[in-house]
Write a protein that holds these residues in place. Structure first.
Motif, PDB file in Angstrom:
ATOM      1  N   GLY A 193      34.573  72.291  76.563  1.00 26.21           N
ATOM      2  CA  GLY A 193      35.696  72.497  75.177  1.00 26.21           C
ATOM      3  C   GLY A 193      37.360  72.847  75.330  1.00 26.21           C
ATOM      4  N   LYS A 232      46.142  72.548  73.862  1.00 28.08           N
ATOM      5  CA  LYS A 232      46.034  74.025  72.963  1.00 28.08           C
ATOM      6  C   LYS A 232      47.637  74.667  72.659  1.00 28.08           C
ATOM      7  CE  LYS A 232      40.834  73.474  72.939  1.00 28.08           C
ATOM      8  NZ  LYS A 232      39.834  74.169  72.392  1.00 28.08           N
ATOM      9  N   VAL A 248      47.877  77.114  69.758  1.00 26.84           N
ATOM     10  CA  VAL A 248      47.101  78.423  68.960  1.00 26.84           C
ATOM     11  C   VAL A 248      47.980  79.901  69.998  1.00 26.84           C
ATOM     12  CG1 VAL A 248      45.148  77.785  68.455  1.00 26.84           C
ATOM     13  CG2 VAL A 248      45.575  78.121  70.451  1.00 26.84           C
ATOM     14  N   LYS A 305      45.942  68.468  70.076  1.00 24.99           N
ATOM     15  CA  LYS A 305      45.338  68.611  68.433  1.00 24.99           C
ATOM     16  C   LYS A 305      46.337  68.066  67.642  1.00 24.99           C
ATOM     17  CE  LYS A 305      43.252  71.383  65.230  1.00 24.99           C
ATOM     18  NZ  LYS A 305      43.057  72.859  64.767  1.00 24.99           N
ATOM     19  N   PRO A 332      43.131  79.251  74.919  1.00 25.57           N
ATOM     20  CA  PRO A 332      42.591  80.325  75.001  1.00 25.57           C
ATOM     21  C   PRO A 332      41.498  80.852  76.280  1.00 25.57           C
ATOM     22  CG  PRO A 332      42.479  78.893  73.254  1.00 25.57           C
ATOM     23  CD  PRO A 332      43.399  77.603  74.075  1.00 25.57           C
ATOM     24  N   GLU A 333      41.710  79.773  76.978  1.00 27.93           N
ATOM     25  CA  GLU A 333      40.992  80.353  78.594  1.00 27.93           C
ATOM     26  C   GLU A 333      41.746  81.347  79.242  1.00 27.93           C
ATOM     27  OE1 GLU A 333      39.219  76.646  81.105  1.00 27.93           O
ATOM     28  OE2 GLU A 333      40.332  75.289  79.201  1.00 27.93           O
ATOM     29  N   TYR A 377      48.225  83.199  68.972  1.00 25.88           N
ATOM     30  CA  TYR A 377      47.172  84.153  68.540  1.00 25.88           C
ATOM     31  C   TYR A 377      46.614  84.424  70.023  1.00 25.88           C
ATOM     32  CZ  TYR A 377      47.639  81.768  64.506  1.00 25.88           C
ATOM     33  OH  TYR A 377      48.526  80.403  63.384  1.00 25.88           O
ATOM     34  N   PHE A 378      47.031  84.088  70.908  1.00 27.52           N
ATOM     35  CA  PHE A 378      46.331  84.566  72.749  1.00 27.52           C
ATOM     36  C   PHE A 378      48.097  85.572  73.520  1.00 27.52           C
ATOM     37  CE2 PHE A 378      42.825  81.338  70.748  1.00 27.52           C
ATOM     38  CZ  PHE A 378      42.385  81.837  71.400  1.00 27.52           C
ATOM     39  N   SER A 400      37.446  72.840  82.044  1.00 29.55           N
ATOM     40  CA  SER A 400      36.318  73.620  81.642  1.00 29.55           C
ATOM     41  C   SER A 400      35.538  73.167  80.081  1.00 29.55           C
ATOM     42  CB  SER A 400      36.288  74.898  80.833  1.00 29.55           C
ATOM     43  OG  SER A 400      37.164  76.086  82.072  1.00 29.55           O
ATOM     44  N   ASP A 405      44.625  83.497  83.706  1.00 28.86           N
ATOM     45  CA  ASP A 405      44.547  84.181  85.308  1.00 28.86           C
ATOM     46  C   ASP A 405      43.833  83.285  86.066  1.00 28.86           C
ATOM     47  OD1 ASP A 405      42.225  83.933  83.394  1.00 28.86           O
ATOM     48  OD2 ASP A 405      42.088  86.125  84.538  1.00 28.86           O
ATOM     49  N   LYS A 406      43.432  81.857  85.673  1.00 25.22           N
ATOM     50  CA  LYS A 406      42.537  80.607  86.191  1.00 25.22           C
ATOM     51  C   LYS A 406      42.780  80.355  87.240  1.00 25.22           C
ATOM     52  CE  LYS A 406      39.668  82.287  82.748  1.00 25.22           C
ATOM     53  NZ  LYS A 406      40.322  83.155  82.746  1.00 25.22           N
TER      54      LYS A 406
END
Lengths: 217, 217
Positions: B42, B167, B170, B200, B144-145, B173-174, B40, B148-149
């Motif tokens: 980003g 990622k 993070v 990162k 963050p996506e 936070y998700f 996707s 369920d993708k």
């Protein structure tokens, strides 16, 4: 090292403008407002729609059209709100088109509806190319996707009436410059409304609700 | 309320298999490994490529093909690593195809290259439909996506040799369940390698580097 640029143009298919016009005529006859919500996968479209339903359902009759390549995950969530919902499975196609929306509208109680919300396939490219008959075009760009997206995917930003910067609750954990992003969007589309929101926490949604309330008048 | 499902099939265009085969033959003649990286918008493809270049550039001759609808933002970043890079601007098209890759390969020093990395257009749908001639297919799905993708965008998960869950820094936070995600991917594609990483911070990248080192042998 020097960057070499090849520009390769693909012929984009489909004149579905006629069908989009027919959809719009049917909507206007029934006094429906149709909004088309687009974004990358996982940017928060379903959460935004759930919040919008909660805020408006006492005063506004809402129906939802869900677009996905496969699954009914999102439609199942929406249907728990006791809202009429149609799931379109595109069987691989990367966008909804006006013909699909026309077929979905045929199955909705349009005469008893004020607001029809389309959740398009998660994709920052193709959905923007296909008119559906919508009165207003909305896009979400979520903070984790990065603030450079208007430069890389300009069409969707150019086509949208409202750009929601979603997931502001995680701004502290990402390198996202809201001002630089807003400037880039305004450069492409000076009349676009830009609302930073967190669909998850509700932060900032009052601006979106107020905009939609005006659009419904 | 009951969910109604419409399945609407679109004819998918393009037999670019022949051109993909020709690309592969040229690569094999030059002993190049071609990997196609998709995700996707980003999700972190460019950051992953930058880390991969840093790890491999002393021992491996690398070239990069960048695919974007518009801009040279990513290619500019890569070129600062003194790596040959070709930017393909697709002028609206939602994916790279074998013909575009063939044209880019013509401009690269293939005889002096070991590894060619393609960064495809940010899109979880269309790029998976077009063979490019790549030896290996890599995809990133960022935390963050949402987990369920695989259910909503099955093709890309089915087509990939490696699925990087990016990622991971993070994750707190998700609401992302790594186990549920991995199970869904394995259900679609039992042989896919799944590596949780943070491109990162570098966390977990040693598994990716090790896999790539083996693929280069």
């Amino acid at each position: 090292m020097e960057v070499k640029v090849l520009t390769i143009k693909e012929d984009v298919l489909g004149a579905n403008e006629e069908k989009a016009k027919a959809n719009r005529e049917l909507l206007d006859k029934n006094h429906n407002l149709l909004i088309n919500i687009m974004s990358s996968p996982g940017a928060g479209k379903t959460t935004l729609i759930m919040q919008t339903i909660k805020n408006f359902k006492d005063k506004t009759r809402i129906a939802v059209i869900e677009g996905d390549i496969a699954s009914t995950i999102d439609a199942d969530k929406i249907s728990r709100q006791d809202i009429p919902v149609i799931q379109i499975n595109t069987a691989g196609a990367c966008h909804l088109d006006a013909n699909m929306i026309g077929k979905a509208m045929d199955k909705l109680p349009l005469e008893q509806t004020d607001l029809v919300i389309i959740e398009n396939v998660g994709n920052l490219v193709c959905p923007a190319e296909f008119a559906l008959g919508a009165h207003k075009t909305i896009m979400l760009l979520s903070v984790p996707e990065g603030d450079d997206k208007p430069h890389k995917y300009p069409l969707m930003f150019t086509e949208s009436d409202v750009v929601l910067v979603n997931k502001t609750d995680v701004l502290p954990y990402f390198d996202f410059d809201v001002k630089a992003f807003s400037d880039a969007v305004s450069g492409l589309n000076p009349s676009a409304k830009i609302f930073p929101v967190s669909a998850k926490t509700g932060e900032g949604l009052e601006l979106w609700f107020s905009w939609l309330e005006d659009a419904l008048k």
